[in-house]
Motif scaffolding. Structure first.
Motif, PDB file in Angstrom:
ATOM      1  N   TYR A  55     -29.198  -6.059 -22.403  1.00  0.00           N
ATOM      2  CA  TYR A  55     -30.166  -7.037 -21.898  1.00  0.00           C
ATOM      3  C   TYR A  55     -31.566  -6.420 -21.956  1.00  0.00           C
ATOM      4  CZ  TYR A  55     -26.094  -9.440 -19.951  1.00  0.00           C
ATOM      5  OH  TYR A  55     -24.893 -10.085 -19.791  1.00  0.00           O
ATOM      6  N   PRO A  56     -32.500  -7.079 -22.624  1.00  0.00           N
ATOM      7  CA  PRO A  56     -33.882  -6.564 -22.656  1.00  0.00           C
ATOM      8  C   PRO A  56     -34.559  -6.736 -21.310  1.00  0.00           C
ATOM      9  CG  PRO A  56     -33.752  -8.678 -23.781  1.00  0.00           C
ATOM     10  CD  PRO A  56     -32.337  -8.306 -23.430  1.00  0.00           C
ATOM     11  N   PRO A  57     -35.665  -6.065 -21.078  1.00  0.00           N
ATOM     12  CA  PRO A  57     -36.402  -6.206 -19.814  1.00  0.00           C
ATOM     13  C   PRO A  57     -36.800  -7.662 -19.571  1.00  0.00           C
ATOM     14  CG  PRO A  57     -37.220  -4.338 -21.059  1.00  0.00           C
ATOM     15  CD  PRO A  57     -36.285  -5.060 -21.968  1.00  0.00           C
ATOM     16  N   SER A  58     -36.871  -8.040 -18.294  1.00  0.00           N
ATOM     17  CA  SER A  58     -37.223  -9.422 -17.932  1.00  0.00           C
ATOM     18  C   SER A  58     -38.236  -9.414 -16.782  1.00  0.00           C
ATOM     19  CB  SER A  58     -35.980 -10.197 -17.516  1.00  0.00           C
ATOM     20  OG  SER A  58     -35.348  -9.538 -16.438  1.00  0.00           O
ATOM     21  N   ILE A  98     -35.331  -9.537 -11.123  1.00  0.00           N
ATOM     22  CA  ILE A  98     -36.333  -9.153 -12.124  1.00  0.00           C
ATOM     23  C   ILE A  98     -36.230  -7.651 -12.390  1.00  0.00           C
ATOM     24  CG2 ILE A  98     -38.808  -9.080 -12.615  1.00  0.00           C
ATOM     25  CD1 ILE A  98     -39.125 -11.379 -10.622  1.00  0.00           C
ATOM     26  N   ARG A  99     -36.359  -7.252 -13.669  1.00  0.00           N
ATOM     27  CA  ARG A  99     -36.272  -5.830 -13.997  1.00  0.00           C
ATOM     28  C   ARG A  99     -37.165  -5.504 -15.178  1.00  0.00           C
ATOM     29  NH1 ARG A  99     -30.162  -5.494 -14.249  1.00  0.00           N
ATOM     30  NH2 ARG A  99     -30.534  -6.972 -12.564  1.00  0.00           N
ATOM     31  N   ASN A 100     -37.685  -4.277 -15.175  1.00  0.00           N
ATOM     32  CA  ASN A 100     -38.573  -3.815 -16.246  1.00  0.00           C
ATOM     33  C   ASN A 100     -37.889  -2.808 -17.156  1.00  0.00           C
ATOM     34  OD1 ASN A 100     -40.908  -5.274 -15.374  1.00  0.00           O
ATOM     35  ND2 ASN A 100     -41.106  -3.816 -13.689  1.00  0.00           N
ATOM     36  N   PHE A 101     -36.568  -2.799 -17.192  1.00  0.00           N
ATOM     37  CA  PHE A 101     -35.836  -1.834 -18.003  1.00  0.00           C
ATOM     38  C   PHE A 101     -34.719  -2.539 -18.775  1.00  0.00           C
ATOM     39  CE2 PHE A 101     -34.264  -1.812 -13.627  1.00  0.00           C
ATOM     40  CZ  PHE A 101     -32.943  -2.197 -13.808  1.00  0.00           C
ATOM     41  N   TYR A 102     -34.229  -1.842 -19.822  1.00  0.00           N
ATOM     42  CA  TYR A 102     -33.076  -2.327 -20.578  1.00  0.00           C
ATOM     43  C   TYR A 102     -31.805  -2.077 -19.771  1.00  0.00           C
ATOM     44  CZ  TYR A 102     -35.786  -2.867 -24.897  1.00  0.00           C
ATOM     45  OH  TYR A 102     -36.681  -3.279 -25.849  1.00  0.00           O
ATOM     46  N   SER A 103     -30.913  -3.040 -19.789  1.00  0.00           N
ATOM     47  CA  SER A 103     -29.619  -2.895 -19.122  1.00  0.00           C
ATOM     48  C   SER A 103     -28.525  -2.890 -20.186  1.00  0.00           C
ATOM     49  CB  SER A 103     -29.377  -4.040 -18.142  1.00  0.00           C
ATOM     50  OG  SER A 103     -30.394  -4.104 -17.177  1.00  0.00           O
ATOM     51  N   VAL A 104     -27.843  -1.764 -20.340  1.00  0.00           N
ATOM     52  CA  VAL A 104     -26.729  -1.633 -21.279  1.00  0.00           C
ATOM     53  C   VAL A 104     -25.445  -1.782 -20.464  1.00  0.00           C
ATOM     54  CG1 VAL A 104     -25.626  -0.207 -23.030  1.00  0.00           C
ATOM     55  CG2 VAL A 104     -28.106  -0.075 -22.685  1.00  0.00           C
ATOM     56  N   LEU A 105     -24.771  -2.894 -20.627  1.00  0.00           N
ATOM     57  CA  LEU A 105     -23.601  -3.214 -19.809  1.00  0.00           C
ATOM     58  C   LEU A 105     -22.332  -3.057 -20.630  1.00  0.00           C
ATOM     59  CD1 LEU A 105     -22.320  -4.333 -17.211  1.00  0.00           C
ATOM     60  CD2 LEU A 105     -22.724  -6.639 -18.113  1.00  0.00           C
ATOM     61  N   TYR A 106     -21.464  -2.124 -20.198  1.00  0.00           N
ATOM     62  CA  TYR A 106     -20.172  -1.924 -20.866  1.00  0.00           C
ATOM     63  C   TYR A 106     -19.076  -2.548 -20.009  1.00  0.00           C
ATOM     64  CZ  TYR A 106     -16.076   0.297 -22.897  1.00  0.00           C
ATOM     65  OH  TYR A 106     -14.855   0.507 -23.484  1.00  0.00           O
ATOM     66  N   LEU A 107     -18.412  -3.567 -20.554  1.00  0.00           N
ATOM     67  CA  LEU A 107     -17.342  -4.263 -19.855  1.00  0.00           C
ATOM     68  C   LEU A 107     -16.005  -3.722 -20.337  1.00  0.00           C
ATOM     69  CD1 LEU A 107     -18.751  -7.913 -20.110  1.00  0.00           C
ATOM     70  CD2 LEU A 107     -18.967  -6.303 -18.209  1.00  0.00           C
ATOM     71  N   THR A 108     -15.218  -3.212 -19.421  1.00  0.00           N
ATOM     72  CA  THR A 108     -13.945  -2.596 -19.757  1.00  0.00           C
ATOM     73  C   THR A 108     -12.875  -3.083 -18.793  1.00  0.00           C
ATOM     74  OG1 THR A 108     -12.816  -0.468 -20.071  1.00  0.00           O
ATOM     75  CG2 THR A 108     -14.462  -0.590 -18.325  1.00  0.00           C
ATOM     76  N   ALA A 109     -11.663  -2.608 -18.981  1.00  0.00           N
ATOM     77  CA  ALA A 109     -10.557  -2.997 -18.096  1.00  0.00           C
ATOM     78  C   ALA A 109      -9.586  -1.835 -17.989  1.00  0.00           C
ATOM     79  CB  ALA A 109      -9.853  -4.237 -18.636  1.00  0.00           C
ATOM     80  N   ALA A 151     -37.345  -8.033  -7.204  1.00  0.00           N
ATOM     81  CA  ALA A 151     -37.330  -7.210  -8.407  1.00  0.00           C
ATOM     82  C   ALA A 151     -36.429  -5.998  -8.214  1.00  0.00           C
ATOM     83  CB  ALA A 151     -38.749  -6.758  -8.747  1.00  0.00           C
ATOM     84  N   LEU A 152     -35.630  -5.701  -9.225  1.00  0.00           N
ATOM     85  CA  LEU A 152     -34.759  -4.536  -9.188  1.00  0.00           C
ATOM     86  C   LEU A 152     -35.491  -3.389  -9.892  1.00  0.00           C
ATOM     87  CD1 LEU A 152     -31.942  -3.472  -8.402  1.00  0.00           C
ATOM     88  CD2 LEU A 152     -31.181  -4.106 -10.685  1.00  0.00           C
ATOM     89  N   GLU A 153     -35.979  -2.430  -9.147  1.00  0.00           N
ATOM     90  CA  GLU A 153     -36.742  -1.323  -9.697  1.00  0.00           C
ATOM     91  C   GLU A 153     -35.813  -0.153 -10.042  1.00  0.00           C
ATOM     92  OE1 GLU A 153     -39.790  -1.562 -10.411  1.00  0.00           O
ATOM     93  OE2 GLU A 153     -40.384  -3.361  -9.307  1.00  0.00           O
ATOM     94  N   SER A 212     -36.468   7.443 -20.113  1.00  0.00           N
ATOM     95  CA  SER A 212     -35.111   7.321 -19.561  1.00  0.00           C
ATOM     96  C   SER A 212     -35.041   6.330 -18.406  1.00  0.00           C
ATOM     97  CB  SER A 212     -34.597   8.688 -19.104  1.00  0.00           C
ATOM     98  OG  SER A 212     -35.298   9.136 -17.955  1.00  0.00           O
ATOM     99  N   THR A 213     -36.176   6.101 -17.730  1.00  0.00           N
ATOM    100  CA  THR A 213     -36.199   5.116 -16.643  1.00  0.00           C
ATOM    101  C   THR A 213     -36.395   3.692 -17.171  1.00  0.00           C
ATOM    102  OG1 THR A 213     -38.580   5.521 -16.326  1.00  0.00           O
ATOM    103  CG2 THR A 213     -37.042   6.757 -14.929  1.00  0.00           C
ATOM    104  N   GLU A 214     -36.488   3.546 -18.480  1.00  0.00           N
ATOM    105  CA  GLU A 214     -36.575   2.227 -19.090  1.00  0.00           C
ATOM    106  C   GLU A 214     -35.236   1.785 -19.667  1.00  0.00           C
ATOM    107  OE1 GLU A 214     -39.624   2.452 -22.003  1.00  0.00           O
ATOM    108  OE2 GLU A 214     -41.241   2.819 -20.569  1.00  0.00           O
ATOM    109  N   ILE A 215     -34.209   2.668 -19.571  1.00  0.00           N
ATOM    110  CA  ILE A 215     -32.888   2.382 -20.135  1.00  0.00           C
ATOM    111  C   ILE A 215     -31.833   2.776 -19.111  1.00  0.00           C
ATOM    112  CG2 ILE A 215     -31.300   2.806 -22.039  1.00  0.00           C
ATOM    113  CD1 ILE A 215     -33.763   3.851 -23.636  1.00  0.00           C
ATOM    114  N   PHE A 216     -31.012   1.820 -18.696  1.00  0.00           N
ATOM    115  CA  PHE A 216     -29.951   2.107 -17.741  1.00  0.00           C
ATOM    116  C   PHE A 216     -28.613   1.603 -18.280  1.00  0.00           C
ATOM    117  CE2 PHE A 216     -33.520   2.752 -14.980  1.00  0.00           C
ATOM    118  CZ  PHE A 216     -33.080   3.679 -14.053  1.00  0.00           C
ATOM    119  N   PHE A 217     -27.594   2.456 -18.157  1.00  0.00           N
ATOM    120  CA  PHE A 217     -26.245   2.128 -18.603  1.00  0.00           C
ATOM    121  C   PHE A 217     -25.388   1.747 -17.386  1.00  0.00           C
ATOM    122  CE2 PHE A 217     -27.905   4.390 -22.144  1.00  0.00           C
ATOM    123  CZ  PHE A 217     -27.161   4.035 -23.256  1.00  0.00           C
ATOM    124  N   PHE A 218     -24.643   0.658 -17.543  1.00  0.00           N
ATOM    125  CA  PHE A 218     -23.755   0.190 -16.488  1.00  0.00           C
ATOM    126  C   PHE A 218     -22.336   0.070 -17.033  1.00  0.00           C
ATOM    127  CE2 PHE A 218     -27.968  -1.467 -15.644  1.00  0.00           C
ATOM    128  CZ  PHE A 218     -28.157  -1.222 -14.293  1.00  0.00           C
TER     129      PHE A 218
END
Length: 322
Positions: free
Chosen positions: A124-127, A46-57, A16-18, A93-99
């Motif tokens: 990505y919603p929590p899983s 496994i994660r209990n938080f939202y993952s906001v993934l920004y793909l750029t170049a 699990a990724l905490e 804020s620990t339920e939402i992470f930006f990447f």
């Protein structure tokens, strides 16, 4: 076979990724930079938080084309991430992470997730029960990045606010060019009013008293206190990003309705007053008076029809509703 449950406890299939593992990777805006070395760790588990993934170049593609809007939209992502850190509680804020993942620097993603265009914004919603969670295979919400979304950070923040069920307030950047334009326009209007209009007003005290009273009446009958008490914003936009000037239904209104309805009342009232003054003016030629009267009648008729069309937006069945 009896040893299998104990082996799975000692050597779990998917760790699990905490949030405690990655919160220290956040930069000042709350963004976590994904690199080739930490990609496998951050993208799976496994994660209990939202993952906001920004793909750029940051580099051009195989055809030598650079991503023109990548840096521009990244500013909106950073602004929204910083607003969440500032405005919501630590628990939220620990339920939402930006990447942020630069595909030019992380080729592992392209091997697992072929992309035809950049940029992308995926949520990505929590899983908590998904042992096989991975960015390249799990379902996600996707935000459509275009010219409008780049220019309007509120649109992106509203998209995330609906997913996270939180309130996000975005502070607009101070636009010096826009400020200068409005400053010059107001300065010109003030100069013309002071030098040209004000000398034509014989009874200034009575005129400004009437103007003040009229302003209070318009604020009262157009619902200013309703919008103030309920904290209704001045402007609202539909799903296509267009400004909505009138809300549906008689029990609600947007702030812009105060000014639009006031303007219609002023124009219609001005036409009525103008026709009264024309009938009392003996200095004008009768043909001029008749033409001016017809013009005012035409404007009044058009404005009243326009007023009814706006009213039917709020009450579509008018005048046959009971």
């Amino acid at each position: 076979m009896l040893l299998w449950p104990f082996l799975t406890l000692l050597f779990p299939l998917s760790r699990a990724l905490e949030w405690t593992d990655i919160i220290g990777l956040r930069d000042k805006d709350g963004i976590i930079e994904v690199t080739e070395s930490n990609y496998q760790t951050l993208s799976k588990g496994i994660r209990n938080f939202y993952s906001v993934l920004y793909l750029t170049a940051s580099k051009p593609n195989s055809e030598g084309v650079y991503c023109d809007i990548c840096d521009q939209f990244e500013a909106n992502v950073r602004k929204t991430s910083a607003a969440i850190l500032e405005q919501v509680s630590f628990e939220v804020s620990t339920e939402i992470f930006f990447f942020k993942l630069d595909v030019s620097e992380v080729p592992s993603l392209l091997k697992e997730m072929p992309l035809k265009a950049i940029p992308h914004l995926l949520v990505y919603p929590p899983s908590p029960n998904d042992d096989n969670f991975a960015w390249h295979s799990n379902q996600f919400y996707q935000y459509q990045i275009g010219k409008h979304s780049v220019e309007d950070p509120v649109h992106f923040a509203d998209f995330l606010a609906k997913i996270f069920n939180v309130f996000i307030r975005i502070k607009p950047d101070f636009n010096y060019e826009e400020f200068l334009q409005y400053f010059i326009l107001c300065l010109v209007i003030f100069f013309v009013f002071k030098k040209k209009v004000l000398p034509l007003i014989p009874h200034k005290a009575r005129f400004f008293s009437m103007l003040f009273s009229l302003s209070l009446i318009l604020l009262s009958i157009t619902g200013f206190k309703f919008t103030q008490i309920n904290g209704i914003p001045l402007l609202a936009k539909d799903k296509d990003g267009n400004i909505m000037f009138f809300s549906g239904g008689m029990g609600w209104q947007f702030g812009i309705e105060i000014f639009t309805v006031s303007a219609m009342y002023l124009v219609m009232g001005g036409c009525c007053v103008g026709m009264i003054l024309l009938s009392q003016c003996s200095k004008l030629n009768s043909n001029v008076t008749n033409f001016a009267t017809l013009a005012l009648v035409g404007i009044l008729t058009y404005m009243f029809a326009y007023f009814l069309s706006c009213f039917k937006i709020k009450n579509p069945g008018y005048p046959y509703t009971f």
